[in-house]
Scaffold this active site. Structure first.
Site, PDB file in Angstrom:
ATOM      1  N   GLU A  91       0.778  -1.284  -0.058  1.00 21.14           N
ATOM      2  CA  GLU A  91       0.015  -0.054  -0.038  1.00 21.14           C
ATOM      3  C   GLU A  91       0.853   1.267  -0.104  1.00 21.14           C
ATOM      4  O   GLU A  91       0.473   2.207  -0.543  1.00 21.14           O
ATOM      5  CB  GLU A  91      -1.184   0.080   1.217  1.00 21.14           C
ATOM      6  CG  GLU A  91      -2.036  -0.977   1.073  1.00 21.14           C
ATOM      7  CD  GLU A  91      -1.887  -2.234   1.215  1.00 21.14           C
ATOM      8  OE1 GLU A  91      -0.837  -2.700   1.642  1.00 21.14           O
ATOM      9  OE2 GLU A  91      -2.720  -3.239   0.774  1.00 21.14           O
ATOM     10  N   HIS A 119     -10.292  -6.535   8.708  1.00 21.07           N
ATOM     11  CA  HIS A 119     -10.875  -6.141   7.221  1.00 21.07           C
ATOM     12  C   HIS A 119     -12.343  -5.212   7.331  1.00 21.07           C
ATOM     13  O   HIS A 119     -12.976  -4.981   6.473  1.00 21.07           O
ATOM     14  CB  HIS A 119     -11.249  -7.253   6.427  1.00 21.07           C
ATOM     15  CG  HIS A 119      -9.949  -8.114   6.089  1.00 21.07           C
ATOM     16  ND1 HIS A 119      -9.467  -9.052   7.032  1.00 21.07           N
ATOM     17  CD2 HIS A 119      -9.206  -8.178   4.893  1.00 21.07           C
ATOM     18  CE1 HIS A 119      -8.338  -9.430   6.540  1.00 21.07           C
ATOM     19  NE2 HIS A 119      -8.510  -9.187   5.418  1.00 21.07           N
TER      20      HIS A 119
END
Lengths: 335, 418, 81
Positions: free
Chosen positions: A68, A137
């Site tokens: 990321e 998540h």
């Protein structure tokens, strides 16, 4: 939006609306490209970019490594280089790996360069719980990002906004974060055939009412609207406001609503402590204290890592029933 | 209904101490009545109320220091709800005894408990506001809101009940519902009420205002020399036919000329607030008055342009006397739209003054002294006075300043028109 | 009226106008306005009170001749006989 007659409306999922927005942006501006984990061949972890690779090719629909920090940084570089990148981060939890890029670079570059370099970057990410994806998540950290000056944080809760916010965000000279709630992708809804760009500045009054203002955003908005429907049958008219933008906050809209209804409930899927709901509550107190007829209330997620077990996850999130019960107490009247 | 708030009695004021209430609950007040005495860092100021009505409740006690803007009293205005308001004192009780029985739970309101300032009713901010607007005593209501609080619905119900009870027997409006509280409002010793604060506090207040002025206001300075022969001649002949008590001070024609010149150059009369130049219609000339014990204060002669020279003299005398006694009204402390400072008495030739924010100009008057003066190719000796202007360059430019001084000069050459 | 009485009246008035001052410490030739910080407003009040207490109407044109105690004593004594 102009009122649309039934024949110009069509049904589609929130996911389709997002995909249409992506495709339209790619067609309209050749500087626009999409990159992120699995956005190409796999069509996106939430299938938002399905089949876009076929139309636009690997140059513009780019799969990235699992890094990321690396690909958000690359997006910032591309934006500085004149492109209009859309970076997809799979979930907001993973965005923390890129938090340094987002906050220390994207949000500050204009300032640190003495106004020379702006970063026209759009980052989309999935947020929120409710799909048994557990504690790594499922969180709703949208409010965290709303804390940072230098970026915009928008939260499309409706099909119209899922379809329309992306293009407007791409026109912004500075970084815009778009939070798409993972629980909304499968939601079907109506959209005008000619739906297009929408503003990303203002909150929206979704349902008028006289007894209380429910201030919400993202998937919680859908729950708030459901609760308002139930309460209406009992004679309690709740006004529902979709914040749409968490930064900047359009406080004029919710303050004017609260000054009419004299009560406010904030429904926020984020954790309560230090949250965007706390900010909104503070602004209500600052702005319309003397119009309040009851303490401002908040419904937020339980302050625990998101449980995996279905019943426990449901218990941790604000639900329609909770909203209805709390409002009954808040709007309790004589008789 | 009105909230009487701690006024800002100067650009530098952040809080004030209530010294004295001049009214008690139930008293009828008229616009411009003095209802309180407030101590600022500079002075004890008599504060006026700005609406007609009846004092509903005093929320701040003498001796309390509160920030500017704090609601100090509730004034029930005559404008709204005259009828309901009148039923206030007995409204709630009547409602339970004779009105069409309202709703079940209202049958037995608790007897209003004896007043105690420490006691606080749990009511929502909105309910409080409504109750004040309608003259409902919160203590007579039964709470039905969340957390056992009185909510707006409780107040509305009481308003309805009071209406139903009818206005047949309005109690005398002036009946003070809280006579017991009166002793709390007893006046402090007179020395505390009148007279100025200690010089140090005043010095700090001046320091704050002047530092702000020099920090924020880009001053420009202009000066012009004025031949005062005509004005002084006129003044002499005026004073010759007046008894000593009615004589005019030389500053009076100067003030009059300043007021008239401001009519012609209105840009200098007003404020700079919120990044905006806001010229004012009323010409309220602040007069810098030094105090014998040190320090300075600049209260205003209100509507100076509407006063003739005799009225100006009277106003000036009154203002100086009250300033030195420490008995100014709040409007006089806050309403100045420009300031005039006269250091001529001390032999100073010209003054380059510091503007008092948020005003945008200050006029300085120097000593009138005999000077060589050339006019029409001839040299003579004239009484000459140097007038100066300090202007806020954000609000005006030298052009307006120059026009003002020029106008002032011309006015002083035609004293009979003053 | 003797000069002593005149002087006492002057002191009383000055004391009212400038309460913190000690007028009796003035020497005969001190400029009073300067010594006691008397401005034009105070000066006018001084002459008004002098008029009220002694009945002397002092024309404005004479103000300039009345700067010190000695000058005042002389001026007032001349007019009070």
């Amino acid at each position: 939006m102009s009122p649309s007659s039934p024949e110009t409306m069509r049904r589609l999922t929130y996911r389709d609306a997002v995909r249409e927005a992506l495709a339209e942006a790619m067609r309209k501006d050749e500087r626009v490209f999409l990159m992120g984990e699995d956005v190409g061949r796999y069509g996106g972890c939430f299938a938002a970019s399905k089949r876009l690779l076929e139309e636009f090719g690997p140059e513009r629909i780019r799969d990235t490594p699992l890094s990321e920090s690396g690909f958000v940084g690359a997006g910032i570089g591309a934006a500085l280089g004149g492109m209009r990148p859309i970076v997809e981060i799979m979930t907001v939890n993973f965005s923390l790996l890129a938090a340094d890029q987002i906050m220390n670079t994207a949000a500050t570059y204009l300032h640190m360069s003495g106004g020379q370099f702006n970063v026209p970057l759009v980052i989309r990410m999935a947020t929120g719980g409710g799909r048994q994806l557990a504690a790594q998540h499922s969180h709703c950290l949208d409010g965290w990002y709303a804390h940072i000056p230098g970026i915009r944080v928008v939260s499309p809760a409706t099909h119209e906004d899922a379809r329309g916010m992306l293009w407007t965000a791409l026109q912004d000279p500075d970084p815009v974060l778009i939070f798409e709630h993972s629980g909304l992708y499968n939601l079907e809804g109506e959209l005008a055939a000619d739906a297009g760009p929408v503003d990303i500045d203002r909150a929206k009054l979704c349902r008028p009412g006289r007894d209380i203002s429910i201030i919400s955003y993202s998937a919680s908005l859908i729950k708030a609207l459901e609760a308002a429907e139930i309460l209406s049958a009992e004679g309690i008219e709740a006004e529902v406001i979709d914040l749409r933008s968490l930064r900047p906050l359009d406080e004029a809209t919710f303050l004017s609503s609260v000054s009419r209804t004299h009560r406010a409930l904030i429904v926020d899927e984020g954790w309560r402590s230090g949250s965007i709901s706390a900010e909104i509550s503070a602004r209500i107190m600052e702005g319309v204290f003397f119009d309040l007829d009851a303490p401002v209330e908040r419904l937020c997620s339980a302050e625990v890592p998101m449980p995996y077990a279905k019943h426990m996850e449901a218990a941790a999130l604000p639900q329609v029933d909770n909203i209805v019960e709390l409002i009954r107490i808040m709007v309790k009247t004589h008789g | 209904m009105g909230e009487f708030r701690m006024p800002s009695l100067g650009a530098d004021m952040e809080s004030g101490t209530l010294l004295e209430w001049r009214v008690k609950p139930g008293d009828r007040v008229k616009r411009r009545d003095i209802i309180a005495v407030v101590d600022t860092d500079k002075a004890a100021i008599e504060v006026e109320v700005y609406e007609d009505g009846v004092v509903e409740e005093l929320l701040v006690k003498p001796g309390e220091k509160v920030p500017v803007g704090t609601v100090m009293a509730i004034i029930r205005s005559d404008a709204d709800q005259p009828r309901e308001a009148e039923t206030k004192a007995v409204g709630a009780e009547q409602a339970t005894t004779e009105a069409a029985p309202p709703r079940a739970q209202k049958k037995e309101p608790p007897a209003p408990p004896p007043e105690s300032p420490a006691e606080r009713v749990k009511a929502s901010p909105y309910a409080r506001r409504l109750a004040a607007e309608h003259g409902i005593d919160l203590k007579t209501l039964v709470p039905s809101g969340p957390h056992e609080s009185i909510c707006a619905a409780d107040v509305k119900q009481a308003v309805e009940a009071a209406k139903a009870a009818g206005p047949e027997e309005p109690p005398p409006v002036a009946a003070p519902p809280r006579a017991e509280e009166a002793p709390a409002a007893a006046a402090p010793a007179p020395e505390e009420v009148s007279g100025w604060k200690d010089p140090e506090a005043m010095r700090r207040a001046i320091a704050k205002a002047m530092a702000r002025s020099k920090r924020e206001i880009p001053h420009y300075y202009l000066q012009t020399r004025v031949d005062m022969r005509r004005t002084l001649g006129w003044l002499e002949s005026e004073n010759r036919r007046r008894s000593i008590k009615d004589r005019l001070l030389p500053v009076v024609p100067l003030l009059k000329a300043v007021a008239m010149s401001l009519q012609e150059v209105p840009e200098l009369n007003g404020y700079w607030i919120d990044d905006r130049h806001q010229p004012q219609e009323a010409i309220n000339i602040g007069i810098a008055i030094s105090l014998r014990q040190g320090g300075l204060i600049a209260p205003a002669i209100l509507d100076a342009d509407l006063l003739g020279v005799d009225e100006l003299m009277a106003a000036l005398r009154d203002l100086i006397t009250r300033t030195r006694d420490g008995r100014l009204k709040s409007a006089e402390m806050t309403a100045a739209t420009i300031t005039v400072t006269n250091l001529g008495d001390l032999g100073v030739e010209s003054v380059f003054g510091v503007i008092y924010p948020p005003q945008v100009a200050l006029v300085g008057i120097g000593k009138t002294m005999e000077q060589p003066w050339a006019e029409n190719g001839l040299l003579g000796v004239r009484p000459v006075m140097t007038a100066s202007l300090s202007g806020d360059h954000r609000a005006t430019d030298g052009l307006q300043g120059a026009r003002f001084l020029d106008t002032l000069n011309r006015r002083l050459q035609e004293p009979s028109k003053l | 009226m003797n000069e002593e009485k005149i002087e006492q009246t002057i002191f009383n008035i000055l004391k009212r106008i400038a309460p913190e001052s000690e007028p009796s410490r003035l020497s005969a030739d001190d400029n009073i306005r300067r010594a006691l910080d008397i401005d034009s407003f105070d000066a006018l009040n001084f002459f008004i009170q002098l008029h009220e207490e002694l009945g002397v109407e002092i024309p404005e044109s004479d103000y300039g001749r009345l700067n010190t105690l000695a000058e005042m004593r002389r001026y007032l004594a001349d007019r009070l006989d």
